[in-house]
Design an enzyme around this catalytic site. Structure first.
Site, PDB file in Angstrom:
ATOM      1  N   TRP A 187     -28.679 104.415  54.761  1.00 19.99           N
ATOM      2  CA  TRP A 187     -29.879 105.086  54.231  1.00 19.99           C
ATOM      3  C   TRP A 187     -30.612 105.694  55.421  1.00 19.99           C
ATOM      4  CZ3 TRP A 187     -35.152 102.554  53.745  1.00 19.99           C
ATOM      5  CH2 TRP A 187     -36.052 103.384  53.063  1.00 19.99           C
ATOM      6  N   ASP A 268     -30.876  94.295  53.561  1.00 26.02           N
ATOM      7  CA  ASP A 268     -31.753  95.190  52.823  1.00 26.02           C
ATOM      8  C   ASP A 268     -31.297  95.128  51.369  1.00 26.02           C
ATOM      9  OD1 ASP A 268     -33.215  97.204  51.697  1.00 26.02           O
ATOM     10  OD2 ASP A 268     -32.520  98.794  53.051  1.00 26.02           O
ATOM     11  N   LYS A 304     -36.529 100.120  42.162  1.00 26.50           N
ATOM     12  CA  LYS A 304     -35.477 100.524  41.219  1.00 26.50           C
ATOM     13  C   LYS A 304     -35.305  99.551  40.063  1.00 26.50           C
ATOM     14  CE  LYS A 304     -34.499 101.679  44.970  1.00 26.50           C
ATOM     15  NZ  LYS A 304     -35.299 102.138  46.136  1.00 26.50           N
TER      16      LYS A 304
HETATM   17  N1  PLA Z   1     -33.459 100.479  51.308  1.00 30.22           N
HETATM   18  C1  PLA Z   1     -32.537 101.261  50.751  1.00 30.22           C
HETATM   19  C2  PLA Z   1     -31.115 101.013  51.055  1.00 30.22           C
HETATM   20  C3  PLA Z   1     -32.937 102.300  49.900  1.00 30.22           C
HETATM   21  O1  PLA Z   1     -32.001 103.070  49.372  1.00 30.22           O
HETATM   22  C4  PLA Z   1     -34.294 102.520  49.646  1.00 30.22           C
HETATM   23  C5  PLA Z   1     -34.756 103.649  48.775  1.00 30.22           C
HETATM   24  C6  PLA Z   1     -35.220 101.641  50.238  1.00 30.22           C
HETATM   25  C7  PLA Z   1     -34.762 100.634  51.062  1.00 30.22           C
HETATM   26  C8  PLA Z   1     -36.699 101.739  50.073  1.00 30.22           C
HETATM   27  O2  PLA Z   1     -37.207 101.848  48.834  1.00 30.22           O
HETATM   28  P1  PLA Z   1     -38.715 101.422  48.537  1.00 30.22           P
HETATM   29  O3  PLA Z   1     -39.478 101.551  49.784  1.00 30.22           O
HETATM   30  O4  PLA Z   1     -39.162 102.320  47.470  1.00 30.22           O
HETATM   31  O5  PLA Z   1     -38.616 100.002  48.085  1.00 30.22           O
HETATM   32  N2  PLA Z   1     -33.963 104.798  48.774  1.00 30.22           N
HETATM   33  C9  PLA Z   1     -34.211 105.926  47.872  1.00 30.22           C
HETATM   34  C10 PLA Z   1     -35.599 106.506  48.035  1.00 30.22           C
HETATM   35  C11 PLA Z   1     -34.079 105.465  46.426  1.00 30.22           C
HETATM   36  C12 PLA Z   1     -36.013 106.823  49.433  1.00 30.22           C
HETATM   37  O6  PLA Z   1     -35.266 107.441  50.199  1.00 30.22           O
HETATM   38  O7  PLA Z   1     -37.150 106.423  49.779  1.00 30.22           O
HETATM   39  C13 PLA Z   1     -33.127 106.973  48.136  1.00 30.22           C
HETATM   40  O8  PLA Z   1     -33.099 107.982  47.435  1.00 30.22           O
HETATM   41  O9  PLA Z   1     -32.281 106.744  49.016  1.00 30.22           O
END
Ligand code: PLA
Length: 459
Positions: A187, A268, A304
């Site tokens: 991510w 995570d 989510k």
């Molecule tokens: N960790 C991972 C692996 C994630 O994919 C995301 C969210 C988070 C943490 C953090 O989410 P939160 O802070 O809302 O709890 N990833 C998303 C959104 C869904 C983003 O980038 O913020 C994504 O589209 O990858």
């Protein structure tokens, strides 16, 4: 960035004055078209009057930041007026009608909260006690001995991101020599989080483009090669962006190496319940490490699985080897949180605590979560079927079915992803990731056409 001009003799001064005239303003209220204010003051130096043009903005040195690679996609999507447009960028669940979804159980909990008339006093720094209890139990299992023995330091924090950031600040303060290793790819925000917390990171191999699967040997070799005591960031389930998770046997081997090298596992968990539809199944990896008696960091998010994206509700849990260690770790996490954001927001914490604390609502949540995970599995299958039926090249698209969670990592490169957006109005991240949570059965054929065109006609 101050410039000086002589009002009588200097051409620059007349230029400033002329521009002010063109802009229809008096010399003293000059304003640049960029939005920066230009103040001109007159000073008397004997016979020569001097006009000082001073840029009053102190932000001249601040460059424009690039759009966020994930959240920026939603902004671009909004600006597109084409009816065919599809937002598969951010991982946010949509209904079959492609509308945002507030879980019924969340509405129910909120109604009860409103009727009860709870107050809005500050929470303690560590958050809502009932939430912290519920969140650790959901993660580890209510009867996990580490909970009973008081080995878990849990702090409610600002969803997954804030929890990761707090843990990173803790690392920087108490493990200043350590680095964190993260999967390649991961991510995108993981890198930002560790960069901003001044925690050095490097990558371990994870994705193998040849097999469109896990490079397990590479992963193990890189974890083994990392300096002893490194932090190893692991996605608890539904790896983002690849959708490729280790098997239970592979998790055992990963735990072996981490244990041998005295590394610190750092999970995570952003998708518990969303990968398989089961909260317990998706917590398998974390519970395995904890069962081995390892000390573990775990960041959790309810964005989510409860659809609480904008409530910013999550937690950081640190499983420690003794209760007094857990107490000390918790005290330091609180100390870090206090000057960052003081204390966390209450609304989402109450929702989670109420839903988990009430057997009927808990059951309803699990059912809705299963439905959401089920809808994503259906579009995954339909997309595969559409691609297989339409693509005459013989390419094997079955990797899509092997991936799990919200995303599919299509293998499309940047130019191909650009084509998806520019030609087909399909918004996605430039690493080839699509969020299946933003796809409907009705749009699968259209998406398949876009993917086939981009894959075969753009190199
Ligand atoms: N960790 C991972 C692996 C994630 O994919 C995301 C969210 C988070 C943490 C953090 O989410 P939160 O802070 O809302 O709890 N990833 C998303 C959104 C869904 C983003 O980038 O913020 C994504 O589209 O990858």
């Amino acid at each position: 960035m101050a410039s000086a001009a002589f009002s009588v003799s200097s051409p620059a001064a007349s230029a400033v004055a002329a521009r002010s005239k063109v802009l229809g303003r008096g010399v003293n209220q000059g304003r640049r078209r960029t939005g920066c204010r230009v103040g001109i003051t007159r000073k008397n130096f004997g016979r020569v009057m001097m006009a000082l043009a001073v840029d009053v903005s102190r932000f001249e040195g601040v460059p424009m930041a690039p759009p966020d690679p994930i959240l920026g996609v939603s902004e671009a999507f909004k600006a597109d007026k084409n009816d065919l447009k599809l937002n598969l960028g951010v991982g946010a669940y949509r209904t079959e009608e492609l509308q945002p979804y507030v879980l019924n159980v969340v509405k129910k909990a909120e109604k009860l909260m409103l009727e009860k008339g709870d107050n809005k006093e500050y929470l303690p720094i560590e958050g809502l006690a009932a939430f912290n209890k519920a969140t650790a139990e959901l993660l580890l299992g209510a009867d996990n001995p580490v909970i009973k023995q008081g080995l878990v330091a849990t702090i409610q924090s600002l969803s997954g991101t804030g929890s990761l950031r707090l843990a990173a600040a803790f690392m920087q303060r108490y493990f200043p020599e350590a680095k964190v290793i993260i999967s390649s790819p991961t991510w995108g925000n993981h890198k930002n989080i560790f960069n901003d917390a001044r925690v050095p990171w490097s990558e371990y191999r994870y994705y193998d483009p040849k097999t469109v699967g896990l490079d397990f040997e590479g992963m193990i070799a890189d974890i083994e090669a990392a300096p002893e005591g490194s932090f190893v960031l692991l996605h608890g389930c539904a790896h983002n962006p690849t959708g490729i998770d280790p098997t239970p046997e592979q998790w055992e081997k990963i735990a072996d190496v981490i244990q041998e090298k005295k590394h610190m596992p750092f999970f995570d968990v952003a998708y518990q319940g969303f990968a398989s539809g089961s909260l317990d199944e998706d917590a398998f990896s974390v519970r395995l490490f904890v069962k081995r008696g390892m000390e573990v960091f775990v960041a959790q998010s309810y964005s989510k699985n409860l659809g609480l994206y904008s409530e910013r509700i999550g937690a950081i849990n640190v499983v420690c080897s003794a209760p007094d260690v857990a107490d000390r770790v918790k005290s330091q996490l609180k100390r870090l949180a206090r000057p960052m954001y003081s204390n966390p927001p209450i609304h989402g914490a109450r929702i989670v605590a109420n839903v988990v604390g009430d057997p009927t609502m808990f059951g309803e949540w699990k059912q809705e979560m299963e439905e959401m995970a089920g809808r994503i599995k259906n579009v995954r299958q339909k997309l595969y079927d559409s691609l297989s039926a339409k693509d005459q090249s013989g390419k094997d698209w079955s990797f899509i079915l092997r991936q799990i969670g919200m995303f599919s990592y299509t293998g499309l490169n940047k130019a191909q992803s650009d084509n998806m957006t520019d030609k087909w109005h399909v918004y996605m991240t430039k690493d080839g990731r699509i969020s299946l949570a933003g796809l409907s059965l009705a749009k699968c054929d259209y998406l398949a056409d876009a993917i086939i065109d981009s894959f075969h006609n753009v190199k």
